[in-house]
Design an enzyme around this catalytic site. Structure first.
Site, PDB file in Angstrom:
ATOM      1  N   ASP A   3     -83.131  68.234  59.356  1.00  0.00           N
ATOM      2  CA  ASP A   3     -83.032  67.272  60.338  1.00  0.00           C
ATOM      3  C   ASP A   3     -84.115  65.927  60.218  1.00  0.00           C
ATOM      4  OD1 ASP A   3     -82.827  65.535  62.624  1.00  0.00           O
ATOM      5  OD2 ASP A   3     -81.803  66.613  63.793  1.00  0.00           O
ATOM      6  N   PHE A  42     -85.275  69.945  67.866  1.00  0.00           N
ATOM      7  CA  PHE A  42     -84.882  69.258  68.881  1.00  0.00           C
ATOM      8  C   PHE A  42     -83.435  69.805  69.564  1.00  0.00           C
ATOM      9  CE2 PHE A  42     -82.247  65.512  70.770  1.00  0.00           C
ATOM     10  CZ  PHE A  42     -83.468  64.877  71.400  1.00  0.00           C
ATOM     11  N   ARG A  99     -96.017  60.210  74.346  1.00  0.00           N
ATOM     12  CA  ARG A  99     -95.850  59.962  72.780  1.00  0.00           C
ATOM     13  C   ARG A  99     -95.952  58.596  72.499  1.00  0.00           C
ATOM     14  NH1 ARG A  99     -90.304  62.028  70.318  1.00  0.00           N
ATOM     15  NH2 ARG A  99     -89.666  60.243  71.325  1.00  0.00           N
ATOM     16  N   TYR A 129     -81.368  55.057  64.589  1.00  0.00           N
ATOM     17  CA  TYR A 129     -81.492  53.929  65.456  1.00  0.00           C
ATOM     18  C   TYR A 129     -83.148  54.033  65.778  1.00  0.00           C
ATOM     19  CZ  TYR A 129     -80.544  58.221  68.413  1.00  0.00           C
ATOM     20  OH  TYR A 129     -80.432  59.528  68.727  1.00  0.00           O
ATOM     21  N   LYS A 130     -83.985  54.874  65.164  1.00  0.00           N
ATOM     22  CA  LYS A 130     -85.317  55.349  65.234  1.00  0.00           C
ATOM     23  C   LYS A 130     -86.226  54.281  64.356  1.00  0.00           C
ATOM     24  CE  LYS A 130     -85.482  59.680  67.557  1.00  0.00           C
ATOM     25  NZ  LYS A 130     -83.967  59.748  67.760  1.00  0.00           N
TER      26      LYS A 130
END
Length: 410
Positions: free
Chosen positions: A197, A126, A369, A222-223
């Site tokens: 990560d 990322f 996605r 938050y995912k």
């Protein structure tokens, strides 16, 4: 085999996790396939947050730091997340953002490997992780090399020049999943440290930080942890490094005795050393409440359902939209809880989907996605999403001017 609505309904009836959907607030008419960007709202969060604002803050005022134990929220929430990523109690702290935690860990790792100058990562990582490594390089006068290789070349690229291997376990675009244990072992075999990560891992499937002998890990909440937009991140420090690692951002909350107000800095000998400033009490309170949903199941069951959901989606999309190219690995054990397809007009396709109540997202240059959060998704949701995608692709319904107008957030 072609499925029909009846067989899909039977799968939902037999789903042992179906009752979890009632724990979430999903708008009517929405099929939410973007939990890999922002998790849905657990219903209990609203009342907990209201209490924190009106009762705790409103009535206790400054006393809340002690009478409501706000000061220890980072470690209390951290210990709950630790259980979800296979870490020991006391090794993971909830604090700051993922980007800040990446910086802390990289600086710490470089200090622990004096004489080595290489941060090894891959081209699928990322971007924020790479940006923070670049920033550290500039801050140190260019005395660090950020070495990027293709994801499949990481293992062979590990050598005695590498100080730390920095990888995201699940590729944010394709969902491709690295083998954490194998790559960590290889890193250690050449004397390098391993940092992972877990932004697209935590809460999606079992993670085994202790068993894999990982040195450091970071991640967001938050995912798949459903902590809410901007929810605080977390950082893991293996026990063997806690006494010697240190944090380059020496804020007062990382001090061994912050309320002694010493003029000199003495780091905590525990994971608390990775704290910097005042905890985000309201955000952390919301996150703490959101983690309650994991008390009703286990990650092995979630992963099993995730695989069923994603396999159903892949088979239906392949049958209905044969011209879409699957960007994700076909082996479900080699991908996270997401599926990606390529389409040259992917952004417009996703806008057309969102307009019809199927919310996924787009990643440049051409990836659409779809995240699969088993806590609140049904087989009927996935089946219907494939139907709607077929209608959009077959009828070129994405080709409208308004679907090509890009927003700031894609």
């Amino acid at each position: 085999m072609e499925l029909d609505a009846v067989s899909i309904e039977q799968r939902d009836s037999a789903d042992p996790l179906a009752h979890l959907q009632q724990l979430f607030s999903i708008p009517d008419g929405v099929i939410y396939l973007d939990g890999n960007s922002l998790g849905a709202l657990p219903k209990n969060v609203s009342s907990v947050l209201t209490n924190a604002v009106e009762e705790q803050w409103g009535k206790s005022l400054i006393k809340g730091w002690n009478c409501h134990n706000w000061i220890d929220l980072p470690s209390r929430v951290g210990n709950r997340i630790a259980k979800l990523v296979g870490a020991e109690e006391g090794t993971l702290i909830c604090a700051d953002s993922t980007s800040l935690n990446v910086f802390k860990v990289l600086a710490t790792a470089m200090k622990l490997r004096p004489g080595r100058k290489v941060i090894l990562s891959d081209t699928g990582n990322f971007p924020t992780d790479l940006y923070m490594a670049q920033g550290l390089k500039e801050l140190t006068g260019g005395d660090i090399e950020l070495r990027l290789v293709a994801p499949e070349e990481v293992e062979t690229a590990l050598d005695e020049t590498v100080a730390v291997m920095m990888l995201t376990e699940v590729d944010y675009r394709t969902g491709r999943k690295h083998d954490m244990k194998v790559l960590t072992e290889k890193a250690h075999s050449v004397g390098a440290l391993a940092m992972w990560d877990l932004c697209h891992s935590a809460g999606a499937f079992p993670v085994h930080l202790k068993d894999a002998n990982v040195d450091f890990a970071v991640g967001c909440s938050y995912k798949y942890l459903n902590g809410g937009p901007g929810a605080p991140a977390f950082v893991y420090v293996a026990p063997k490094h806690q006494a010697t690692s240190g944090n380059p951002l020496t804020g007062w909350m990382g001090h061994d005795a912050p309320f002694a107000f010493d003029l000199g800095y003495t780091p905590s000998a525990k994971t608390d050393q990775m704290r910097v400033g005042t905890p985000q009490v309201l955000a952390m309170t919301a996150l703490n409440a959101s983690l309650d949903v994991f008390d009703h199941t286990n990650l092995e069951a979630l992963q099993a359902k995730s695989i069923e959901l994603s396999e159903l989606f892949i088979s239906e999309v392949k049958r209905r939209c044969p011209n879409l190219e699957l960007a994700s690995p076909t082996d479900p054990m080699k991908r996270g809880s997401q599926v990606s397809f390529r389409h040259e007009q992917g952004y417009a396709v996703m806008q057309a989907l969102i307009d019809r109540g199927v919310i996924g997202d787009f990643r440049a240059p051409n990836i659409i996605r779809f995240g699969f959060a088993p806590l609140y998704l049904s087989f009927a949701d996935v089946f219907k999403a494939a139907e709607i995608l077929e209608e959009i692709i077959a009828g070129d319904l994405w080709d409208k001017p308004e679907y090509h107008q890009k927003s700031k957030v894609t």
